[in-house]
Design a protein around this motif. Structure first.
Motif, PDB file in Angstrom:
ATOM      1  N   PHE A  19       0.830  -1.206   0.000  1.00  0.00           N
ATOM      2  CA  PHE A  19       0.000   0.000   0.000  1.00  0.00           C
ATOM      3  C   PHE A  19       0.866   1.259   0.000  1.00  0.00           C
ATOM      4  N   THR A  20       1.945   1.238   0.783  1.00  0.00           N
ATOM      5  CA  THR A  20       2.850   2.380   0.822  1.00  0.00           C
ATOM      6  C   THR A  20       3.527   2.595  -0.529  1.00  0.00           C
ATOM      7  N   ALA A  21       3.956   1.498  -1.164  1.00  0.00           N
ATOM      8  CA  ALA A  21       4.599   1.606  -2.471  1.00  0.00           C
ATOM      9  C   ALA A  21       3.631   2.156  -3.519  1.00  0.00           C
ATOM     10  N   ALA A  22       2.365   1.763  -3.456  1.00  0.00           N
ATOM     11  CA  ALA A  22       1.379   2.284  -4.404  1.00  0.00           C
ATOM     12  C   ALA A  22       1.157   3.777  -4.198  1.00  0.00           C
ATOM     13  N   GLN A  23       1.124   4.212  -2.947  1.00  0.00           N
ATOM     14  CA  GLN A  23       0.957   5.639  -2.680  1.00  0.00           C
ATOM     15  C   GLN A  23       2.150   6.452  -3.171  1.00  0.00           C
ATOM     16  N   ASN A  24       3.335   5.858  -3.098  1.00  0.00           N
ATOM     17  CA  ASN A  24       4.552   6.549  -3.547  1.00  0.00           C
ATOM     18  C   ASN A  24       4.838   6.344  -5.024  1.00  0.00           C
TER      19      ASN A  24
END
Length: 288
Positions: free
Chosen positions: A236-241
């Motif tokens: 989820f963090t990678a998708a946001q970034n």
């Protein structure tokens, strides 16, 4: 004449003894061919990915295999990455184990008491119709953002699959076999050992193989919604970034986890069926 007769008798025996060895060699060659073709497919797919990333597909969306490799090495080389993998693995195994136990108990109870099964089966079907990920906010309210909310989501998905396989397996149990065992003086434990367990073995292990990916799906979905650690949290963090390389690295870890769980379940399935004397039923019958 005696010598000729002796040769005529012994030559087919030699040929018969040589057939299993030839079959093993042929089977080994087929297995090697299948593995080689699988590796070839993966190599071709990765090569096409590398060439098409940028000229054909935007690189920010799919990254490149070389960048994904670097991200995967960074993930596996950091303490944070292994903590995320450990947290997700523990949640998956706990949810899977609790789901199998709950589904097995429900299936045995409702399948052993027909009246109770007819009363509660519609209610179970109604609960099963609710998307399990939709229950995630409710579990988060009960258990917070810690691991137990993810474990409960995974357990719910696995429990219904195991329940239906065990419950329907008991309902489809051949009544004639049960009566034969009872007429011969068999008691409940004899019916359990000679009829019920062999009947439930195949659907039960099929449920386990189906429930493994569902457990992973439930855990990752819960980590997407609310979590502070875990592979789903990192995805989820990678998708946001907009970090496609880290996204694919996390997916590779999930694929490895799925393959490992499926391998363990397949080995357990084979061993259990062999102990029950049911392994021969899965072997393809020779033709001709």
């Amino acid at each position: 004449m005696a010598t000729v007769t002796h040769k005529a008798v012994t030559e087919p025996d030699t040929e018969t003894r040589g057939r299993p060895a030839r079959k093993r060699r042929a089977g080994g060659q087929r297995t090697a061919t299948v593995i080689a073709l699988r590796v070839l497919v993966i190599v071709v797919a990765v090569a096409l990915w590398q060439m098409m990333s940028g000229p054909v597909v935007p690189e920010y969306a799919v990254s490149k295999p070389t960048e994904v490799y670097d991200a995967l090495i960074d993930m596996l080389g950091s303490a944070t990455g292994w903590t995320d993998i450990r947290v997700t693995t523990v949640e998956v195994l706990a949810g899977f184990g609790l789901g199998v136990a709950a589904g097995t108990v429900m299936g045995l109870v409702l399948g052993s008491f027909p009246l109770l099964g007819r009363v509660l089966e519609p209610l179970v079907a109604a609960l099963n119709g609710i998307p399990k990920i939709a229950l995630a906010p409710l579990f988060l309210l009960f258990f917070g953002i810690g691991p137990w909310s993810k474990i409960t989501i995974a357990m719910t998905g696995v429990a219904f699959v195991v329940f239906y396989n065990v419950y329907l397996g008991l309902r489809l149990r051949e009544r004639e076999l049960v009566e034969v065992v009872q007429v011969m003086g068999g008691r409940r434990h004899h019916v359990l050992g000679y009829v019920t367990i062999p009947t439930l073995a195949a659907p039960f292990f099929a449920a386990l193989k189906t429930g493994g990916p569902l457990a992973i799906l439930g855990v990752i979905g819960g980590e997407f919604i609310a979590s502070s650690e875990g592979v789903g949290h990192e995805l989820f963090t990678a998708a946001q970034n907009l970090d496609a390389a880290a996204e694919f690295a996390g997916l590779i870890v999930l694929v490895a986890l799925t393959l490992a769980l499926n391998g363990v379940l397949s080995a357990l399935d084979t061993y259990a069926l062999k102990c029950l004397g049911l392994a021969a039923r899965r072997r393809p019958q020779p033709r001709g």
